[in-house]
Structures are given as structure tokens and as C-alpha cells.
Design an enzyme around this catalytic site. Structure first.
Site, PDB file in Angstrom:
ATOM      1  N   LYS A 152       0.834  -1.205   0.000  1.00 39.58           N
ATOM      2  CA  LYS A 152       0.000   0.000   0.000  1.00 39.58           C
ATOM      3  C   LYS A 152       0.874   1.262   0.000  1.00 39.58           C
ATOM      4  CE  LYS A 152      -3.886  -2.227   2.368  1.00 39.58           C
ATOM      5  NZ  LYS A 152      -4.809  -2.176   3.514  1.00 39.58           N
ATOM      6  N   TYR A 181     -12.359  -2.295  -3.681  1.00 40.55           N
ATOM      7  CA  TYR A 181     -12.919  -2.503  -2.333  1.00 40.55           C
ATOM      8  C   TYR A 181     -14.448  -2.469  -2.326  1.00 40.55           C
ATOM      9  CZ  TYR A 181      -8.411  -2.199   0.149  1.00 40.55           C
ATOM     10  OH  TYR A 181      -7.155  -2.446   0.648  1.00 40.55           O
ATOM     11  N   PHE A 185     -15.476   3.543   6.741  1.00 42.99           N
ATOM     12  CA  PHE A 185     -14.126   3.935   6.329  1.00 42.99           C
ATOM     13  C   PHE A 185     -13.885   3.782   4.823  1.00 42.99           C
ATOM     14  CE2 PHE A 185     -14.019  -0.459   7.933  1.00 42.99           C
ATOM     15  CZ  PHE A 185     -13.500  -1.136   6.849  1.00 42.99           C
ATOM     16  N   ARG A 212      -2.203 -14.687   3.516  1.00 47.25           N
ATOM     17  CA  ARG A 212      -2.959 -14.025   4.589  1.00 47.25           C
ATOM     18  C   ARG A 212      -2.323 -14.320   5.950  1.00 47.25           C
ATOM     19  NH1 ARG A 212      -6.899 -10.113   3.532  1.00 47.25           N
ATOM     20  NH2 ARG A 212      -8.009 -10.812   5.384  1.00 47.25           N
ATOM     21  N   THR A 262      -5.871  -7.971  10.057  1.00 43.99           N
ATOM     22  CA  THR A 262      -6.166  -6.653   9.459  1.00 43.99           C
ATOM     23  C   THR A 262      -5.642  -5.542  10.368  1.00 43.99           C
ATOM     24  OG1 THR A 262      -8.138  -7.563   8.443  1.00 43.99           O
ATOM     25  CG2 THR A 262      -8.032  -5.165   8.611  1.00 43.99           C
ATOM     26  N   ARG A 303       2.527  -7.597   9.159  1.00 44.68           N
ATOM     27  CA  ARG A 303       1.939  -6.480   9.915  1.00 44.68           C
ATOM     28  C   ARG A 303       2.412  -6.478  11.371  1.00 44.68           C
ATOM     29  NH1 ARG A 303      -3.952  -7.426   7.136  1.00 44.68           N
ATOM     30  NH2 ARG A 303      -3.768  -5.954   5.401  1.00 44.68           N
ATOM     31  N   ASN A 336      -1.825  -0.229   7.276  1.00 38.46           N
ATOM     32  CA  ASN A 336      -1.336  -1.590   7.537  1.00 38.46           C
ATOM     33  C   ASN A 336      -0.521  -2.181   6.387  1.00 38.46           C
ATOM     34  OD1 ASN A 336      -3.486  -2.031   5.865  1.00 38.46           O
ATOM     35  ND2 ASN A 336      -4.633  -3.345   7.271  1.00 38.46           N
ATOM     36  N   HIS A 376      -1.855  -5.304   1.155  1.00 37.89           N
ATOM     37  CA  HIS A 376      -3.152  -5.921   0.845  1.00 37.89           C
ATOM     38  C   HIS A 376      -2.901  -7.302   0.275  1.00 37.89           C
ATOM     39  CE1 HIS A 376      -7.024  -6.852  -0.881  1.00 37.89           C
ATOM     40  NE2 HIS A 376      -6.369  -7.210  -1.969  1.00 37.89           N
ATOM     41  N   GLU A 432      -9.472  -9.858  -8.300  1.00 42.38           N
ATOM     42  CA  GLU A 432      -8.494  -8.774  -8.128  1.00 42.38           C
ATOM     43  C   GLU A 432      -7.345  -8.881  -9.133  1.00 42.38           C
ATOM     44  OE1 GLU A 432      -7.532  -8.907  -3.950  1.00 42.38           O
ATOM     45  OE2 GLU A 432      -9.575  -8.348  -3.386  1.00 42.38           O
TER      46      GLU A 432
HETATM   47  P1  RTP Z   1      -6.958  -5.653   2.802  1.00 41.46           P
HETATM   48  O1  RTP Z   1      -8.257  -5.891   2.028  1.00 41.46           O
HETATM   49  O2  RTP Z   1      -6.440  -4.271   2.637  1.00 41.46           O
HETATM   50  O3  RTP Z   1      -5.958  -6.726   2.529  1.00 41.46           O
HETATM   51  O4  RTP Z   1      -7.292  -5.814   4.312  1.00 41.46           O
HETATM   52  P2  RTP Z   1      -8.128  -6.919   5.038  1.00 41.46           P
HETATM   53  O5  RTP Z   1      -8.728  -7.888   4.058  1.00 41.46           O
HETATM   54  O6  RTP Z   1      -7.259  -7.479   6.094  1.00 41.46           O
HETATM   55  O7  RTP Z   1      -9.277  -6.060   5.713  1.00 41.46           O
HETATM   56  P3  RTP Z   1     -10.653  -5.508   5.125  1.00 41.46           P
HETATM   57  O8  RTP Z   1     -11.702  -5.781   6.124  1.00 41.46           O
HETATM   58  O9  RTP Z   1     -10.864  -5.978   3.716  1.00 41.46           O
HETATM   59  O10 RTP Z   1     -10.379  -3.954   5.135  1.00 41.46           O
HETATM   60  C1  RTP Z   1      -9.671  -3.334   4.093  1.00 41.46           C
HETATM   61  C2  RTP Z   1      -8.765  -2.299   4.653  1.00 41.46           C
HETATM   62  O11 RTP Z   1      -9.560  -1.246   5.227  1.00 41.46           O
HETATM   63  C3  RTP Z   1      -8.880  -0.663   6.309  1.00 41.46           C
HETATM   64  N1  RTP Z   1      -9.724  -0.723   7.490  1.00 41.46           N
HETATM   65  N2  RTP Z   1      -9.908   0.305   8.290  1.00 41.46           N
HETATM   66  N3  RTP Z   1     -11.920   0.184  11.276  1.00 41.46           N
HETATM   67  C4  RTP Z   1     -11.162   0.746  10.348  1.00 41.46           C
HETATM   68  O12 RTP Z   1     -10.843   1.893  10.371  1.00 41.46           O
HETATM   69  C5  RTP Z   1     -10.725  -0.105   9.260  1.00 41.46           C
HETATM   70  N4  RTP Z   1     -11.059  -1.360   9.085  1.00 41.46           N
HETATM   71  C6  RTP Z   1     -10.413  -1.757   7.950  1.00 41.46           C
HETATM   72  C7  RTP Z   1      -7.607  -1.453   6.541  1.00 41.46           C
HETATM   73  O13 RTP Z   1      -6.536  -0.764   5.919  1.00 41.46           O
HETATM   74  C8  RTP Z   1      -7.897  -2.756   5.827  1.00 41.46           C
HETATM   75  O14 RTP Z   1      -6.698  -3.362   5.388  1.00 41.46           O
END
Ligand code: RTP
Length: 148
Positions: free
Chosen positions: A9, A49, A57, A85, A91, A102, A112, A115, A126
């Protein structure tokens, strides 16, 4: 063979962490099959996304992800979606174990650094969203296995 989409990122790029992240995937034995350094548009990130569109967010996340270049990659290997993962950690970096990307390299959920696709179905979507067929390369990696 499974493929997954991984992106360093904008915060990971700005902190100079591309090399460390690539090294971990190489060291694990995965094969890099496509890569590019790209600043995505906000529209592109909104599409990427899309499953998070109802989250509070979502807007900020898409704006942030398009604010600077990301290092986009496709990695290939056995069970790579799940293993990538696990290598990434949770996350929220605060919930990530030391040893994970992370858990070792960041603190904040909104910064973080990496992705990775969360399911095989999302990985296919994707990879298709970020890469064209002609952007994939073909080569035989050195296995370091003695052949005699
Ligand atoms: P990513 O898609 O970026 O790999 O992350 P992830 O699957 O681990 O998590 P996801 O739920 O898909 O969320 C995407 C990205 O959104 C940001 N996020 N912010 N509570 C918050 O402020 C919040 N929750 C998620 C994070 O950057 C997350 O990686």
C-alpha cells in the site's frame, strides 16, 4: 497452481518496505509472476474494495489507497491465498503476531502496509482487475534441489 493479488500500500511504499515484503514471499518459496508500480485512481480503488462500500471507512480508504503509488504483484504457489494471509497477519496490526508482516512492520489499522486477497474467488477478481494477460511473465525458478 493458485495465484493471489498482493499490493504494498502507499504507506508501505513510502516507508521503503517493498523489498522486505517481496523477500518474505520469495523466501517462503512463492513465485512472482507479475508486478508493477502504479498509482491507482480513486475509481479503481472503489471497484477494488466494492465489498466494503457500506463501511464507514470506505471513502477514506479508497482516497488513501489512490493517494500514492502501490507496488502491485501477483504471486503463485501452493495454497498461496491462505498462506499469504497468514504471512500478512491480522487486518489490525495490533492483533498481529510478531513474525507476520503487519506484526513486525506496522501499528495502525489504517496504515497496515499490505493488501492480499482473502479468498480464491476474490484473488481471481483482483488479479483480473489489476493485470492484463500480457503483463504476466513466464520463467522457471531455480529450485536449489539437488537433481542427483
Ligand atoms: P486488505 O483488504 O487491505 O488486505 O485488508 P483486510 O482484508 O485485512 O481487511 P478488510 O476488512 O478488507 O479492510 C480493508 C482495509 O480497510 C482498512 N480498514 N480500516 N476500522 C477501520 O478503520 C478499518 N477497518 C479496515 C484497513 O486498511 C484494511 O486493510
Amino acid at each position: 497452481m493458485e495465484r493471489t493479488f498482493i499490493a504494498v500500500k502507499p504507506d508501505g511504499v513510502q516507508r521503503g518496505l517493498c523489498g522486505d515484503i517481496i523477500k518474505r514471499f520469495e523466501a517462503r518459496g512463492f513465485k512472482l509472476v507479475a508486478a508493477k508500480f502504479i498509482q491507482a485512481s480513486e475509481e479503481h480503488m472503489k471497484n477494488h474494495y466494492l465489498d466494503l462500500k457500506d463501511m464507514p471507512f470506505y471513502g477514506g480508504l479508497c482516497k488513501y489507497m489512490s493517494s500514492g503509488p502501490v507496488f502491485a504483484m501477483v504471486w503463485e504457489g501452493q495454497s498461496i491465498v491462505k498462506l499469504a494471509r497468514m504471512m500478512m497477519g491480522e487486518t489490525n496490526p495490533a492483533d498481529s503476531k510478531p513474525g507476520s508482516i503487519r506484526g513486525d512492520l506496522c501499528i495502525n489499522i489504517g496504515r497496515n502496509i499490505i493488501h492480499g486477497s482473502d479468498t480464491l474467488e476474490n484473488a481471481k477478481r483482483e488479479v483480473g482487475l489489476w493485470f492484463k494477460a500480457e503483463e504476466f511473465v513466464t520463467y522457471t525458478p531455480c529450485t536449489q534441489t539437488f537433481l542427483y
